[in-house]
Design a protein around this motif. Structure first.
Motif, short mmCIF file in Angstrom:
data_model
loop_
_atom_site.label_atom_id
_atom_site.label_comp_id
_atom_site.label_asym_id
_atom_site.label_seq_id
_atom_site.Cartn_x
_atom_site.Cartn_y
_atom_site.Cartn_z
N LEU A 194 50.22 7.27 6.33
CA LEU A 194 49.17 6.69 7.76
C LEU A 194 49.70 4.99 6.92
N SER A 195 51.26 5.06 7.86
CA SER A 195 51.38 3.47 7.16
C SER A 195 50.06 3.01 8.91
N MET A 196 49.68 2.05 8.35
CA MET A 196 48.74 1.35 9.86
C MET A 196 47.87 0.49 8.93
N GLY A 197 46.90 -0.80 9.73
CA GLY A 197 46.10 -1.48 8.98
C GLY A 197 47.56 -2.39 9.23
N MET A 198 46.66 -3.94 9.62
CA MET A 198 47.36 -4.66 9.63
C MET A 198 46.09 -5.91 9.03
N SER A 199 46.20 -7.21 9.25
CA SER A 199 45.46 -8.23 9.00
C SER A 199 44.30 -8.61 9.24
N GLY A 200 43.79 -8.25 11.32
CA GLY A 200 42.67 -7.54 11.22
C GLY A 200 41.70 -6.11 11.46
N ASP A 201 42.89 -5.08 11.21
CA ASP A 201 42.08 -4.16 10.75
C ASP A 201 42.44 -3.20 10.07
N TYR A 202 42.26 -4.07 8.72
CA TYR A 202 43.19 -3.04 7.51
C TYR A 202 41.54 -2.46 7.08
N ARG A 203 40.51 -2.62 7.49
CA ARG A 203 39.20 -2.37 6.92
C ARG A 203 39.09 -1.07 7.50
N GLU A 204 39.20 -0.44 8.98
CA GLU A 204 38.90 0.35 10.20
C GLU A 204 39.78 0.98 9.43
N ALA A 205 41.29 0.79 8.77
CA ALA A 205 42.21 2.14 8.84
C ALA A 205 41.75 2.54 7.40
N LEU B 11 38.96 3.20 6.12
CA LEU B 11 38.38 3.69 6.83
C LEU B 11 39.03 5.54 7.32
N GLU B 12 39.80 5.46 8.31
CA GLU B 12 40.46 6.34 9.30
C GLU B 12 41.08 7.32 7.70
N GLY B 13 41.34 6.60 6.43
CA GLY B 13 42.95 7.36 5.75
C GLY B 13 44.20 6.66 5.49
N ALA B 14 43.67 5.28 5.93
CA ALA B 14 45.26 5.27 5.81
C ALA B 14 45.99 5.21 4.13
N THR B 15 46.94 5.16 4.24
CA THR B 15 47.94 5.23 2.26
C THR B 15 48.51 4.17 2.94
N HIS B 16 49.29 3.03 3.73
CA HIS B 16 49.68 1.84 3.25
C HIS B 16 49.84 0.98 4.69
N LEU B 17 48.98 -0.20 3.88
CA LEU B 17 48.26 -1.53 4.83
C LEU B 17 49.51 -2.26 4.78
N ARG B 18 49.66 -3.36 6.33
CA ARG B 18 50.93 -3.68 5.93
C ARG B 18 49.86 -5.03 6.57
N ILE B 19 50.05 -6.19 5.72
CA ILE B 19 49.11 -7.22 5.83
C ILE B 19 49.93 -8.10 5.76
#
Ligand SMILES: *Cc1c(COP(=O)(O)O)cnc(C)c1O
Length: 233
Positions: free
Chosen positions: A200-211, A213-221
């Motif tokens: 799950l590639s999700m979560g950026m500068s403003g919302d990576y914590r939430e991502a 918590l919901e199982g993100a495997t790849h953060l794009r920050i």
């Protein structure tokens, strides 16, 4: 500390906090530093600070930086809209494409992979994520969740594309935690078809914590680490 090192350290520790809060393991989450619009020199500084995964969203810019920084052994993630005729060029340097968003791109990738890009690179497979559109606006790009299974079948039927999972951007006006919970549920639909596609590639500068918590495997920050982007050229 330099500001860049400072910001990187801060994001790393916040990601680690979120991983702990989620009861997940450190190795489950890869942080991709999005370096679009920034010069190659900044990517070199990041590499010196231990960054290995970088993200770019414009083909021409990414090609140039990857060539200039070929000595660093970075993993380049392509996260932007990709024109079908540019697939070969992206395959030369990319580790993964996070933006599979339409059948014509899948076809173009499939045929580029069938006739290896060039003898020297020997690229014959690529990791890829299906980009979802979580808005009602088709201009935003990405696959409508209603079409997920049909689209995924076409990716799975294409040799040499290794489907890794889903990619999404939380809509601006939405609660990111809810948006990412929705992506997680769509991920379960995908793994019913493709058991290995758990990413799950999700979560950026403003919302990576939430991502996380919901199982993100790849953060794009991007900006949280790089600072503000220079104005697009
Ligand atoms: C630019 C970009 C990011 C990073 O955004 P920031 O808000 O700077 O962290 C992530 N994903 C995609 C697809 C992007 O284009």
């Amino acid at each position: 500390m330099e500001p860049l090192a400072d910001r990187l350290a801060l994001v790393r520790s916040s990601v680690a906090d979120a991983v702990r809060e989620a009861g997940r393991a450190d190795g489950d989450v890869t942080t991709i530093v999005v370096t679009k619009f920034h010069p190659a020199s900044l990517v070199r500084e990041l590499a010196a600070l231990g960054v290995v995964d970088v993200g770019e969203n414009r083909q021409q810019e990414a090609v140039e930086k990857a060539a200039e920084l070929a000595d660093l052994g970075l993993r380049w993630h392509f996260i932007g809209q990709l024109q079908s005729k540019k697939t070969r060029s992206v395959l030369r340097f990319a580790t993964a494409i996070h933006s599979l968003d339409r059948p014509s791109l899948v076809t173009a990738l499939g045929s580029a992979l069938q006739s290896p890009v060039d003898a020297a690179s020997g690229v014959t497979t690529i990791d890829a994520f299906i980009q979802l559109n979580l808005t009602d606006d088709p201009a935003r790009g990405g696959v409508n969740p209603a079409d997920l299974e049909t689209f995924a079948e076409s990716v799975l039927a294409t040799d040499r594309i290794r489907l890794r999972g889903l990619m999404a951007v939380a809509p601006i006006d939405a609660d990111p935690r809810r948006a990412f919970a929705g992506v997680r549920a769509l991920g379960e639909r995908l793994t019913a078809l493709a058991p290995g596609a758990t990413g799950l590639s999700m979560g950026m500068s403003g919302d990576y914590r939430e991502a996380v918590l919901e199982g993100a495997t790849h953060l794009r920050i991007g900006t949280a680490i790089t600072g503000n982007r220079p104005v697009a050229g």
